[in-house]
Design a protein around this motif. Sequence first.
Motif, mmCIF file in Angstrom:
data_model
loop_
_atom_site.group_PDB
_atom_site.id
_atom_site.type_symbol
_atom_site.label_atom_id
_atom_site.label_comp_id
_atom_site.label_asym_id
_atom_site.label_seq_id
_atom_site.Cartn_x
_atom_site.Cartn_y
_atom_site.Cartn_z
ATOM 1 N N THR A 1 0.824 -1.213 0.000
ATOM 2 C CA THR A 1 0.000 0.000 0.000
ATOM 3 C C THR A 1 0.857 1.262 0.000
ATOM 4 O O THR A 1 0.327 2.370 0.160
ATOM 5 C CB THR A 1 -0.935 0.016 1.232
ATOM 6 N N GLN B 1 -7.492 -1.300 -3.477
ATOM 7 C CA GLN B 1 -7.081 -0.589 -4.705
ATOM 8 C C GLN B 1 -5.664 -0.994 -5.112
ATOM 9 O O GLN B 1 -5.394 -1.259 -6.292
ATOM 10 C CB GLN B 1 -7.155 0.914 -4.477
ATOM 11 N N ASN C 1 -13.284 -11.178 -2.071
ATOM 12 C CA ASN C 1 -13.012 -9.762 -2.325
ATOM 13 C C ASN C 1 -11.633 -9.495 -2.901
ATOM 14 O O ASN C 1 -11.368 -8.382 -3.348
ATOM 15 C CB ASN C 1 -13.141 -8.969 -1.015
ATOM 16 N N SER D 1 -9.183 -4.362 4.911
ATOM 17 C CA SER D 1 -10.090 -4.354 3.760
ATOM 18 C C SER D 1 -10.423 -2.923 3.342
ATOM 19 O O SER D 1 -11.476 -2.661 2.767
ATOM 20 C CB SER D 1 -11.380 -5.114 4.090
ATOM 21 N N SER D 2 -9.495 -2.014 3.655
ATOM 22 C CA SER D 2 -9.719 -0.615 3.312
ATOM 23 C C SER D 2 -9.689 -0.418 1.800
ATOM 24 O O SER D 2 -9.203 -1.263 1.043
ATOM 25 C CB SER D 2 -8.635 0.250 3.956
ATOM 26 N N PHE D 3 -10.196 0.715 1.380
ATOM 27 C CA PHE D 3 -10.185 1.032 -0.042
ATOM 28 C C PHE D 3 -8.754 1.062 -0.571
ATOM 29 O O PHE D 3 -8.464 0.544 -1.657
ATOM 30 C CB PHE D 3 -10.860 2.379 -0.289
#
Length: 423
Positions: free
Chosen positions: A257, A297, A326, A291-293
Motif C-alpha cells: 500500500t 485498490q 473480495n 479491507s480498506s479502499f
Amino acid sequence: MSRGGWRSKEKSRRQMQHVRETRGRIIVLDDDPDLREEIGQFLSAHGHPVIGLEDGSTIAATDFAPSDILVLDMVLLGMDGTDVLFGLTTTAHPPRIVLITGHGEPVLRAAAAAAERAGLTVLAGLQKPFDLFALEALLRSAREVAPCSIYVPPAASDIRNALDAALDEDTLPVEYQPIVRSKDLSFCGAEALLAGWLPGLGQVSPIDIINAIEGDRALIARLTENVAQQAAVACRTWTRAGWSGTVSINAPIEALTQPKIVTSLLSVVEAAGIEPHQLILELTENGLYDSSFAALQSLLKLRIAGFRLALDDVGQRQSGLLQLANLPVTEIKIDMELIRAARTWSKGRGIYESLAHLGRRLDLAIVAEGIENLDDMALVRANQVDYVQGYLISKKRPLPELIAMLPEMETNLGYATLERSAG
C-alpha cells in the motif's frame, strides 16, 4: 506384572533426580501403574533408557536435557496434564512431548495446540489404547534427530540496525526454496526467503526480523523491494539456464500500500528482464483484515499490472477465508501447520481436504507448504493440490546451490521413490 519402582511418590522424586543426572531419557508420566510398567518394560526392551513417574509435581523443578522426551498422560491423580504442561514452560530446557489420553482426539488436539502456543514441542498425540510398536518407532525417530541448539534472538534495535546496514550495502542474504508440480515434481519456480542471518549480527530468525520492524512502514517497504530485486534476478538466472518458473516473495500489506508500489515493482521486473506474471506476491492472512479502499485498490492495481497474488498461510485463521471473494488472488498456499495436523488428527485432515476443494472450486492454483515425507505427498496428490514445497523436495538454498541441483531434481532417488509409491 511387577509394580515395584513405579508407584510411590518418594520413589518418583528420586527417579526425577536421576533424570537431572542423565541425558536422552524417555520419561513416562502416567498414574496408571500397569500401563506405566508396560510402556517402561517395552521401551527398555527396545533399547530406550526409561524412567517411569506417577507424580508430575516435580516437573517444574527438573533440569531436562534437550534430548529428553516426556510421554505425558493428560489425566493424572490430583492434577491434569495441563498443569504439567504449565510447569514445563518454566523449565530451562523443556523436553519434547508425546501426549496420551483416553478422552479422545479433541482433547489431544487442544492440548497439543495449547502446548505449542506456550513454546513447547509436541511430537505426537496418541489415544488409549495405542500400539506400543508405533510409540517405539516414533520415539526412535525423534531420538535420531539431534535437538536444535538454543537460539537467543538479538535485541530488536540491533536487528533493525543490522538490517538497515544490509539494505544500504545491498548485502541482505536471501535464499530460495524450490516449488514443484505435485504430479511429477518438475520445477516450476521458487520462493525467496530471508536466509536466517544478517551481516555483522549472525543468526537471526526471519520471524524475529519481521517482529523487529513491525510498524516501521518505511523499513518494511525497503526490505520488500530489496527481496523483490534479488528474486527477480534469480528468476532471470534460472530462466536463462533453461528452467522455466516463477519466483514468489512475501509481501506485507504495509509494503503493497506504499505510494507508487506498482511503478516500483514494474521497474524491478523490467530491470531484471522478466515479466510481471513471473513475480508472485504472497499476502499473509493478516493482510486480509485490512479491507480498506487503499488496500484493495493497491492489490487490484498490482493484478491489473500483471503480477500474480497468492494468499499465504491459508488455514491459520479460517475466518479470513471469507475475504477470498473480495481479493484478486490467483493462488492459495495451504499453511504448513495444517499438513502437520493432518498427519495425526482426523479434523486436521478434514480441514486440509476442504481447503484444497475450496481452491479448486474457486479456480485457484493450490500450493502446499511443509511437505516433509511420502505420506504428506500422498495426501496432497489425493486432494489434487497443484504445487508443493518443503524439505521432501529441498530446504531453502542460496541461488547457486539451487541452480546446481535443478538438473537432478526430476531424476533423483526421491523422485523415483515417489513415483513407485504412487504406482
